[in-house]
Design an enzyme around this catalytic site. Structure first.
Site, PDB file in Angstrom:
ATOM      1  CG  ASP A 124      -1.910   4.166   0.177  1.00 42.86           C
ATOM      2  OD1 ASP A 124      -2.397   3.109  -0.280  1.00 42.86           O
ATOM      3  OD2 ASP A 124      -0.692   4.333   0.359  1.00 42.86           O
TER       4      ASP A 124
ATOM      5  NE  ARG B  30      -7.378   0.542   2.484  1.00 43.37           N
ATOM      6  CZ  ARG B  30      -6.112   0.937   2.515  1.00 43.37           C
ATOM      7  NH1 ARG B  30      -5.600   1.591   1.483  1.00 43.37           N
ATOM      8  NH2 ARG B  30      -5.360   0.696   3.574  1.00 43.37           N
TER       9      ARG B  30
ATOM     10  CE  LYS C  66       1.999   2.631   5.273  1.00 39.66           C
ATOM     11  NZ  LYS C  66       1.913   1.636   4.168  1.00 39.66           N
TER      12      LYS C  66
ATOM     13  CB  SER D   5       1.632  -1.854  -8.359  1.00 39.45           C
ATOM     14  OG  SER D   5       2.289  -2.272  -7.182  1.00 39.45           O
TER      15      SER D   5
HETATM   16  C1  S3P Z   1       3.360   1.745  -1.727  1.00 38.75           C
HETATM   17  C2  S3P Z   1       2.665   1.610  -2.891  1.00 38.75           C
HETATM   18  C3  S3P Z   1       1.203   1.549  -2.960  1.00 38.75           C
HETATM   19  C4  S3P Z   1       0.537   1.978  -1.659  1.00 38.75           C
HETATM   20  C5  S3P Z   1       1.229   1.457  -0.456  1.00 38.75           C
HETATM   21  C6  S3P Z   1       2.684   1.882  -0.423  1.00 38.75           C
HETATM   22  C7  S3P Z   1       4.828   1.770  -1.781  1.00 38.75           C
HETATM   23  O1  S3P Z   1       0.800   0.230  -3.257  1.00 38.75           O
HETATM   24  O2  S3P Z   1      -0.818   1.583  -1.639  1.00 38.75           O
HETATM   25  O3  S3P Z   1       0.599   1.920   0.743  1.00 38.75           O
HETATM   26  O4  S3P Z   1       5.472   2.162  -0.792  1.00 38.75           O
HETATM   27  O5  S3P Z   1       5.390   1.400  -2.814  1.00 38.75           O
HETATM   28  P1  S3P Z   1       0.773  -0.290  -4.780  1.00 38.75           P
HETATM   29  O6  S3P Z   1       2.072   0.052  -5.350  1.00 38.75           O
HETATM   30  O7  S3P Z   1       0.624  -1.777  -4.729  1.00 38.75           O
HETATM   31  O8  S3P Z   1      -0.387   0.385  -5.394  1.00 38.75           O
END
Ligand code: S3P
Length: 436
Positions: free
Chosen positions: A314, A345, A21, A163
């Site tokens: 995740d 969660r 994703k 993040s």
């Molecule tokens: C993601 C970063 C994560 C993850 C999300 C996808 C990304 O979130 O939980 O499903 O593609 O950068 P955070 O960066 O906010 O932790």
């Protein structure tokens, strides 16, 4: 729609989950920012990513599906003024990355999302992007909001959270900012943005500050590229956990992205005593790929170190389920971010586990699960998912290995990240069907 998972004998066979994703969102966004053609193979055709595809069109790119999971993007060499609101659905990644990218351009764009996304914090991107010079109409620091972009200056930003969404928003904005932009975070989060920016020809490297390396971008023009999207390790996690906790199982999950910053869950499983191995490692695209083979295991409880949280962020819901089938206590701390995901969660997993007869407890920044071995979990509950796809898939996996079937509500939300989940599991021998 409600889905029911029934206890089964064993899971056997090979499966290739849909594309990653994170990489899928980034391929579409960078394709739209770039000049020229981007060809994406293996794109995740799930609701979250389709929101990003629609947004890329609104920002001026031509985005078309050319085959099964094959997509072409003709970038406009930058984002144009969109005509309407950018609808991000359930996707925090779509919202935060697109807000970052849009900030770089002289335009005003309104962003909105579904009721879950409207609750999630946006100040984490509003704060650094405002420092760079973007302006926001965002009275609650949440969606819906309007960003007015353009005229940015690069910054060195110390993010209070690890993040990848925040990091990516700042780096994407930095492509259009004067000077350099550096992002410092407490622990390293997934680095797909940095890796892909290089593939698209951006000036993206690392700079040493206080003895550690941090990503840096300079003003760049992106050029269209070819992107291959391997299977999503966060989706593979459900298949692997299911194989570990059901009896006489062996499953090979193929073509999985094994970027080290995404492997925290698998590291934790190995510490729990999981029979898990990687095979046929390769790296055709600047991202490592492997098959992962998992078989029935007698697991023990663990306490993953808090610094590992970003690399398994995740996977905590499915870890909580896996821990219910382990012997002893599993203690998760340092994962307060779980409270601001698609749902809270921590609360939802603990409530659902208790409903299934598992000894579980909430902590402010994590949870405790006390497991009693592989054959101990009762199940037999209807789980409230609050529309959270990963909570739904986690409890369906629990239902396969419990004594009594488990039902989850709002199962259509699984399409946000893993379309075909029930079919993929069924091909391995799982019994997951719609409750009519
Ligand atoms: C993601 C970063 C994560 C993850 C999300 C996808 C990304 O979130 O939980 O499903 O593609 O950068 P955070 O960066 O906010 O932790």
């Amino acid at each position: 729609m409600r889905l029911r998972a029934r206890p089964i004998g064993s899971l056997k066979g090979r499966a290739r989950p849909p594309g990653d994703k994170s990489i899928s969102h980034r391929a579409l966004i960078m394709g739209a920012l770039a000049r020229g053609r981007t060809e994406v193979e293996g794109l995740l055709e799930a609701d979250d990513v389709l929101c990003t595809a629609a947004a890329a069109r609104q920002f001026g790119a031509i985005v078309e599906k050319t085959g099964e999971s094959a997509w072409r993007v003709e970038g406009a060499g930058g984002f144009k003024q969109p005509g309407e609101t950018i609808e991000c659905g359930n996707s925090g990644t779509a919202a935060r990355l697109l807000i970052g990218a849009a900030s770089g351009y002289k335009l005003s764009a309104r962003f909105d999302g579904d009721k879950s996304l409207r609750k999630r914090p946006m100040n984490r991107v509003i704060a650094p992007l405002s420092q760079m010079g973007a302006r926001f109409d965002a009275p609650q620091s949440k969606l819906p909001l309007i960003v007015h972009g353009g005229g940015l200056k690069g910054i060195v930003y110390r993010s209070p959270v690890s993040s990848a969404q925040v990091k990516s928003a700042v780096l994407l904005a930095g492509l259009q900012a004067e000077g350099e932009t550096v992002l410092i975070e407490p622990e390293r989060s997934r680095d797909h943005t940095e890796r892909m920016l290089k593939v698209f020809g951006a000036h993206c490297d690392q700079v040493e500050i206080d003895g550690a390396l941090h990503p840096r971008v300079r003003p760049s023009t992106l050029t269209g590229a070819r992107v291959y999207v391997p299977a999503d390790p966060s989706s593979a996690a459900f298949l692997i956990a299911a194989a570990l906790i059901t009896k006489n199982s062996e499953v090979c999950v193929e073509d999985v992205l094994v970027n080290p910053l995404r492997l925290g869950f698998f590291e934790t499983l190995l510490e729990m005593g999981a029979k898990l191995r990687y095979e046929e490692r390769r790296d055709p695209i600047g991202e490592p790929i492997a098959n992962i083979i998992a078989s029935t295991s007698d697991l023990i409880g663990v306490a993953p170190p808090p610094r590992r949280a970003p690399s398994m962020i995740d996977e905590f819901p499915i870890l909580a389920v896996t821990a219910a089938f382990a012997q002893g206590e599993t203690r998760v701390v340092g994962a307060a971010e779980l409270r601001v995901k698609e749902s809270d969660r921590i609360t939802l997993m603990v409530d659902g586990l208790k409903a299934c007869g598992v000894d579980a407890e909430e902590l402010p920044d994590g949870l405790i699960v006390r497991g009693n071995g592989r054959k101990s979990v009762r199940g037999g509950a209807t789980i409230r998912t609050m529309g959270d796809h990963r909570v739904a898939m986690s409890f369906l996996v629990l239902g396969l290995a419990a004594k009594e079937p488990v039902i989850v509500d709002e199962a259509e939300m699984i399409n946000t990240s893993f379309p075909g989940f029930a079919r993929c599991m069924a091909a391995l021998g799982a019994d997951i069907s719609e409750v009519v």
